[in-house]
Design a protein around this motif. Structure first.
Motif, PDB file in Angstrom:
ATOM      1  N   GLY A 205       0.831  -1.207   0.000  1.00 53.96           N
ATOM      2  CA  GLY A 205       0.000   0.000   0.000  1.00 53.96           C
ATOM      3  C   GLY A 205       0.858   1.246   0.000  1.00 53.96           C
ATOM      4  N   GLY A 206       0.214   2.363  -0.190  1.00 56.82           N
ATOM      5  CA  GLY A 206       0.971   3.610  -0.166  1.00 56.82           C
ATOM      6  C   GLY A 206       0.039   4.770  -0.443  1.00 56.82           C
ATOM      7  N   SER A 207       0.638   5.926  -0.551  1.00 60.22           N
ATOM      8  CA  SER A 207      -0.175   7.107  -0.846  1.00 60.22           C
ATOM      9  C   SER A 207      -0.531   7.085  -2.323  1.00 60.22           C
ATOM     10  CB  SER A 207       0.634   8.364  -0.537  1.00 60.22           C
ATOM     11  OG  SER A 207       1.736   8.398  -1.409  1.00 60.22           O
ATOM     12  N   ILE A 208      -1.395   7.988  -2.712  1.00 60.76           N
ATOM     13  CA  ILE A 208      -1.836   7.995  -4.110  1.00 60.76           C
ATOM     14  C   ILE A 208      -0.668   8.200  -5.068  1.00 60.76           C
ATOM     15  CG2 ILE A 208      -2.478  10.443  -4.025  1.00 60.76           C
ATOM     16  CD1 ILE A 208      -4.812   9.630  -5.977  1.00 60.76           C
ATOM     17  N   GLU A 209       0.346   8.996  -4.663  1.00 59.89           N
ATOM     18  CA  GLU A 209       1.487   9.174  -5.577  1.00 59.89           C
ATOM     19  C   GLU A 209       2.299   7.904  -5.676  1.00 59.89           C
ATOM     20  OE1 GLU A 209       1.497  11.276  -2.487  1.00 59.89           O
ATOM     21  OE2 GLU A 209       2.840  12.894  -3.106  1.00 59.89           O
ATOM     22  N   GLU A 210       2.428   7.205  -4.532  1.00 57.67           N
ATOM     23  CA  GLU A 210       3.240   5.984  -4.534  1.00 57.67           C
ATOM     24  C   GLU A 210       2.591   4.891  -5.376  1.00 57.67           C
ATOM     25  OE1 GLU A 210       5.452   6.335  -0.212  1.00 57.67           O
ATOM     26  OE2 GLU A 210       3.394   5.639  -0.318  1.00 57.67           O
ATOM     27  N   LEU A 211       1.254   4.911  -5.374  1.00 58.36           N
ATOM     28  CA  LEU A 211       0.531   3.883  -6.133  1.00 58.36           C
ATOM     29  C   LEU A 211       0.296   4.315  -7.572  1.00 58.36           C
ATOM     30  CD1 LEU A 211      -2.259   2.874  -3.581  1.00 58.36           C
ATOM     31  CD2 LEU A 211      -0.190   1.614  -4.123  1.00 58.36           C
ATOM     32  N   TRP A 212       0.813   5.482  -7.944  1.00 58.56           N
ATOM     33  CA  TRP A 212       0.362   6.098  -9.186  1.00 58.56           C
ATOM     34  C   TRP A 212       0.568   5.241 -10.437  1.00 58.56           C
ATOM     35  CZ3 TRP A 212      -3.406   9.037  -9.762  1.00 58.56           C
ATOM     36  CH2 TRP A 212      -3.676   9.574 -11.021  1.00 58.56           C
ATOM     37  N   ALA A 213       1.668   4.490 -10.448  1.00 57.73           N
ATOM     38  CA  ALA A 213       1.945   3.673 -11.642  1.00 57.73           C
ATOM     39  C   ALA A 213       0.758   2.781 -11.964  1.00 57.73           C
ATOM     40  CB  ALA A 213       3.190   2.829 -11.409  1.00 57.73           C
ATOM     41  N   PHE A 214       0.064   2.340 -10.937  1.00 59.64           N
ATOM     42  CA  PHE A 214      -1.064   1.430 -11.135  1.00 59.64           C
ATOM     43  C   PHE A 214      -2.349   2.163 -11.525  1.00 59.64           C
ATOM     44  CE2 PHE A 214       2.042  -0.724  -8.605  1.00 59.64           C
ATOM     45  CZ  PHE A 214       2.075  -1.997  -9.168  1.00 59.64           C
ATOM     46  N   ASN A 215      -2.241   3.485 -11.612  1.00 58.35           N
ATOM     47  CA  ASN A 215      -3.375   4.272 -12.075  1.00 58.35           C
ATOM     48  C   ASN A 215      -3.139   4.807 -13.483  1.00 58.35           C
ATOM     49  OD1 ASN A 215      -5.077   4.102  -9.833  1.00 58.35           O
ATOM     50  ND2 ASN A 215      -3.854   5.621  -8.736  1.00 58.35           N
ATOM     51  N   GLU A 216      -2.055   4.372 -14.111  1.00 57.90           N
ATOM     52  CA  GLU A 216      -1.740   4.895 -15.436  1.00 57.90           C
ATOM     53  C   GLU A 216      -2.480   4.132 -16.523  1.00 57.90           C
ATOM     54  OE1 GLU A 216       1.082   7.094 -16.532  1.00 57.90           O
ATOM     55  OE2 GLU A 216       2.433   7.118 -14.785  1.00 57.90           O
ATOM     56  N   GLU A 217      -2.835   4.884 -17.534  1.00 61.10           N
ATOM     57  CA  GLU A 217      -3.636   4.303 -18.605  1.00 61.10           C
ATOM     58  C   GLU A 217      -2.921   3.157 -19.312  1.00 61.10           C
ATOM     59  OE1 GLU A 217      -5.381   7.194 -21.148  1.00 61.10           O
ATOM     60  OE2 GLU A 217      -6.309   5.702 -22.461  1.00 61.10           O
ATOM     61  N   ILE A 218      -1.590   3.313 -19.531  1.00 61.19           N
ATOM     62  CA  ILE A 218      -0.885   2.238 -20.268  1.00 61.19           C
ATOM     63  C   ILE A 218      -0.937   0.925 -19.486  1.00 61.19           C
ATOM     64  CG2 ILE A 218       0.634   3.641 -21.722  1.00 61.19           C
ATOM     65  CD1 ILE A 218       2.874   3.107 -19.628  1.00 61.19           C
ATOM     66  N   VAL A 219      -0.892   1.025 -18.164  1.00 57.08           N
ATOM     67  CA  VAL A 219      -0.966  -0.199 -17.345  1.00 57.08           C
ATOM     68  C   VAL A 219      -2.355  -0.811 -17.466  1.00 57.08           C
ATOM     69  CG1 VAL A 219      -0.878  -1.129 -15.003  1.00 57.08           C
ATOM     70  CG2 VAL A 219       0.821   0.548 -15.737  1.00 57.08           C
ATOM     71  N   ALA A 220      -3.378   0.057 -17.372  1.00 55.36           N
ATOM     72  CA  ALA A 220      -4.757  -0.423 -17.479  1.00 55.36           C
ATOM     73  C   ALA A 220      -4.969  -1.144 -18.810  1.00 55.36           C
ATOM     74  CB  ALA A 220      -5.725   0.749 -17.347  1.00 55.36           C
ATOM     75  N   ARG A 221      -4.455  -0.550 -19.885  1.00 55.62           N
ATOM     76  CA  ARG A 221      -4.668  -1.153 -21.210  1.00 55.62           C
ATOM     77  C   ARG A 221      -3.882  -2.447 -21.375  1.00 55.62           C
ATOM     78  NH1 ARG A 221      -8.263   1.580 -23.802  1.00 55.62           N
ATOM     79  NH2 ARG A 221      -8.435   3.815 -23.409  1.00 55.62           N
ATOM     80  N   ALA A 222      -2.682  -2.494 -20.783  1.00 55.55           N
ATOM     81  CA  ALA A 222      -1.878  -3.724 -20.859  1.00 55.55           C
ATOM     82  C   ALA A 222      -2.590  -4.858 -20.122  1.00 55.55           C
ATOM     83  CB  ALA A 222      -0.492  -3.486 -20.272  1.00 55.55           C
ATOM     84  N   ILE A 223      -3.187  -4.536 -18.988  1.00 60.78           N
ATOM     85  CA  ILE A 223      -3.924  -5.555 -18.227  1.00 60.78           C
ATOM     86  C   ILE A 223      -5.111  -6.042 -19.051  1.00 60.78           C
ATOM     87  CG2 ILE A 223      -5.342  -5.970 -16.181  1.00 60.78           C
ATOM     88  CD1 ILE A 223      -3.625  -3.892 -14.720  1.00 60.78           C
ATOM     89  N   TYR A 224      -5.801  -5.095 -19.668  1.00 61.18           N
ATOM     90  CA  TYR A 224      -6.989  -5.425 -20.453  1.00 61.18           C
ATOM     91  C   TYR A 224      -6.624  -6.314 -21.641  1.00 61.18           C
ATOM     92  CZ  TYR A 224     -11.249  -4.752 -23.161  1.00 61.18           C
ATOM     93  OH  TYR A 224     -12.404  -4.950 -23.860  1.00 61.18           O
ATOM     94  N   LYS A 225      -5.475  -6.015 -22.232  1.00 65.64           N
ATOM     95  CA  LYS A 225      -5.044  -6.733 -23.440  1.00 65.64           C
ATOM     96  C   LYS A 225      -4.495  -8.127 -23.134  1.00 65.64           C
ATOM     97  CE  LYS A 225      -1.866  -5.502 -26.426  1.00 65.64           C
ATOM     98  NZ  LYS A 225      -0.763  -4.598 -26.819  1.00 65.64           N
ATOM     99  N   SER A 226      -4.083  -8.342 -21.904  1.00 64.98           N
ATOM    100  CA  SER A 226      -3.419  -9.601 -21.546  1.00 64.98           C
ATOM    101  C   SER A 226      -4.323 -10.800 -21.804  1.00 64.98           C
ATOM    102  CB  SER A 226      -3.008  -9.577 -20.075  1.00 64.98           C
ATOM    103  OG  SER A 226      -2.534 -10.846 -19.691  1.00 64.98           O
ATOM    104  N   LYS A 227      -3.754 -11.828 -22.448  1.00 55.95           N
ATOM    105  CA  LYS A 227      -4.503 -13.063 -22.677  1.00 55.95           C
ATOM    106  C   LYS A 227      -4.493 -13.918 -21.416  1.00 55.95           C
ATOM    107  CE  LYS A 227      -4.943 -12.803 -27.339  1.00 55.95           C
ATOM    108  NZ  LYS A 227      -4.986 -11.320 -27.237  1.00 55.95           N
ATOM    109  N   ILE A 228      -3.502 -13.647 -20.577  1.00 51.21           N
ATOM    110  CA  ILE A 228      -3.366 -14.413 -19.335  1.00 51.21           C
ATOM    111  C   ILE A 228      -4.123 -13.679 -18.238  1.00 51.21           C
ATOM    112  CG2 ILE A 228      -1.669 -15.328 -17.686  1.00 51.21           C
ATOM    113  CD1 ILE A 228       0.430 -15.024 -19.952  1.00 51.21           C
ATOM    114  N   PRO A 229      -4.887 -14.395 -17.417  1.00 53.49           N
ATOM    115  CA  PRO A 229      -5.599 -13.715 -16.334  1.00 53.49           C
ATOM    116  C   PRO A 229      -4.640 -13.010 -15.375  1.00 53.49           C
ATOM    117  CG  PRO A 229      -5.878 -16.110 -16.205  1.00 53.49           C
ATOM    118  CD  PRO A 229      -5.171 -15.833 -17.473  1.00 53.49           C
TER     119      PRO A 229
END
Lengths: 405, 85
Positions: A205-229
């Motif tokens: 866990g962390g503050s919103i800035e520390e967690l920020w990478a997980f709020n980035e659009e490229i990460v969201a899209r990579a997760i969405y695109k993944s064939k692996i769960p």
């Protein structure tokens, strides 16, 4: 002049009145840096907000500061919401804070909300896109920092559940410049391999800035695109990141992620064993049931078999035969008896018997003479005795009643 | 994620098929011949599941950058800190 003089109290109250009646001052946001921060034992907080040229005294009462999500400290740049009023005793005006946020975060919160809304509308969070996790993953890809508690927790929990676990760690930067890019690289790398059945991405866990990478659009899209769960294990319980929304499953902690992903060896073993037992029992029951059915049928068919019918007829035939024999015998015995009776009767009636007692039979012309009427004088008659016959001539004929003498 | 391995079925497919077979034998009116065939298949699947469960090998690796920036797998050892674990 003396007459117009106000007391200090009156002046301060007058100023206070003016300030408190100013609508703008009753709800404002002030930007500045905290200094002289004191958290009093009473629970109230006292500090000064300053910028390069100016400062203002601030107070945040216990009732408000207990809701603070951040820990205030000197030098922290903040946005303080509140109202301005006057503390008459010291003759100072102060900012009475009701809420304080870290400065600079406002933009992040906004960006977070906007991206969340956008991706949600695009359907990236839709339940129908969620992939099912494998029951027994051959290999688990983990994208997190190679140091720290996250990977350690995952390995510990995973090993406890299934000792022969197979984990491949892709070390990523979980915060700071370039973090999102390494997370994306890890997801893509795992998807390029053919031995990874599930991916865990995570950080503590962390503050919103520390967690920020997980709020980035490229990460969201990579997760969405993944064939692996993908299981996201970001934050601790309460903080949701965009990655959490897109991931196929959100785990509240890295340990929880390992629990979700790695099956318990003993549970699986138990499951297989009980399925085996079920299989065995149900086949056994099935065969038992069939056996009973067959026994029922065979006893029914025996009842109706030709042999059984023949046997029934045999018996009937024997009965008839016995009856025949019995009834024939009975008739025979009865006839015999009758015959005997007749013979006895006949015997009683035999003339020879009378003769043997001394009577004689008189015969004329081979006819038995029973009356004197049948003979005349000088007729020749034969008189039969037991031992011979006499030829006689009738000399005299007279009527005599023998039985009356 | 169903990948055909040398045994033909993944663990998950095998256990799912096994569950189906148990259900069919319990609840469907199968002929005795079918029951015996399915029983045999079920026992084979259970053994396959056991085998798969036990053939797994513990491996915890980390990807490191090689000389030419290519990724190389290496053993990963958790740094043991002084806590409950």
């Amino acid at each position: 002049m003396n007459n117009n003089a106000l007391t200090v109290t009156e002046l301060n109250l007058y100023i206070k009145d003016i300030i408190e009646n100013n609508i703008q001052l009753s709800n404002i946001i002030v930007k500045g840096e905290i200094s002289n921060f004191k958290h009093h034992s009473s629970g109230h907080m006292y500090f000064t907000l300053k910028d390069n040229d100016s400062k203002i005294k601030c107070v945040m009462f216990k009732g408000y500061n207990s809701y603070l999500k951040i820990k205030l400290e000197d030098g922290m740049k903040v946005l303080a919401r509140g109202y301005v009023s006057v503390y008459e005793r010291d003759g100072v005006y102060q900012l009475y804070c009701t809420d304080i946020k870290k400065d600079g975060l406002g933009d992040l919160y906004l960006a977070y909300e906007e991206l969340k809304k956008k991706l949600e509308q695009e359907g990236l969070f839709d339940e129908k896109h969620k992939k099912k996790l494998p029951l027994l993953p051959r290999r688990i890809g983990v994208a997190t920092s190679s140091t720290g508690a996250v990977i350690r927790d995952i390995i510990n929990v995973a090993s406890r559940r299934f000792y022969n676990v197979n984990i491949l760690l892709y070390p990523v930067k979980v915060q700071g410049e370039g973090a999102a890019e390494t997370i994306v690289e890890a997801i893509e790398y795992f998807n390029d391999r053919d031995d990874i059945d599930v991916i865990i991405i995570g950080r503590g866990g962390g503050s919103i800035e520390e967690l920020w990478a997980f709020n980035e659009e490229i990460v969201a899209r990579a997760i969405y695109k993944s064939k692996i769960p993908i299981v996201s294990a970001v934050g601790h319980e309460t903080d949701f990141t965009i990655a959490d929304f897109v991931a196929d499953i959100r785990a509240s902690t890295p340990s929880h992620a390992a629990e979700i992903v790695v099956p318990s060896y003993s549970e699986l073993l138990y499951k297989i064993t009980s399925l085996k037992t079920n299989l065995y029992n149900s086949v056994n029951n099935r065969i038992k049931r069939d056996k009973i059915l067959i026994e029922n049928l065979s006893s029914k068919i025996k009842l109706n078999s030709p042999q059984n019918k023949i046997n029934v007829h045999y018996q009937y035939l024997d009965n008839l035969r016995d009856k025949l024999i019995n009834s024939t015998n009975n008739t025979l015995i009865k006839k015999k008896h009758n015959l005997m009776l007749t013979v006895q009767k006949l015997d009683g009636l035999s003339p020879l018997k009378s003769i043997s007692r001394g009577f004689a039979a008189v015969v004329k012309n081979e006819k038995l003479i029973k009356s004197i009427e049948q003979v005349e004088k000088n007729d020749i008659i034969e008189v039969y005795f037991e031992d011979g016959k006499l030829d006689c001539i009738i000399k005299e004929k007279s009527e005599v009643k023998i039985w009356q003498e | 994620m169903a990948r055909v391995k040398k045994d033909g079925l993944t663990f998950e497919e095998a256990i799912k098929r096994l569950e189906e077979i148990v259900y069919e034998i319990e609840d469907k009116d199968l002929s005795l011949e079918d029951t015996i065939v399915k029983f045999k298949e079920g026992m084979e699947l259970a053994n396959l599941c056991n085998k798969k469960l036990d053939e797994a090998e513990r491996k915890i690796n980390v990807l490191l950058k090689g000389e030419k920036q290519e990724l190389v797998e290496d053993n990963f050892t958790v740094e043991v800190e002084n806590d409950a674990f």
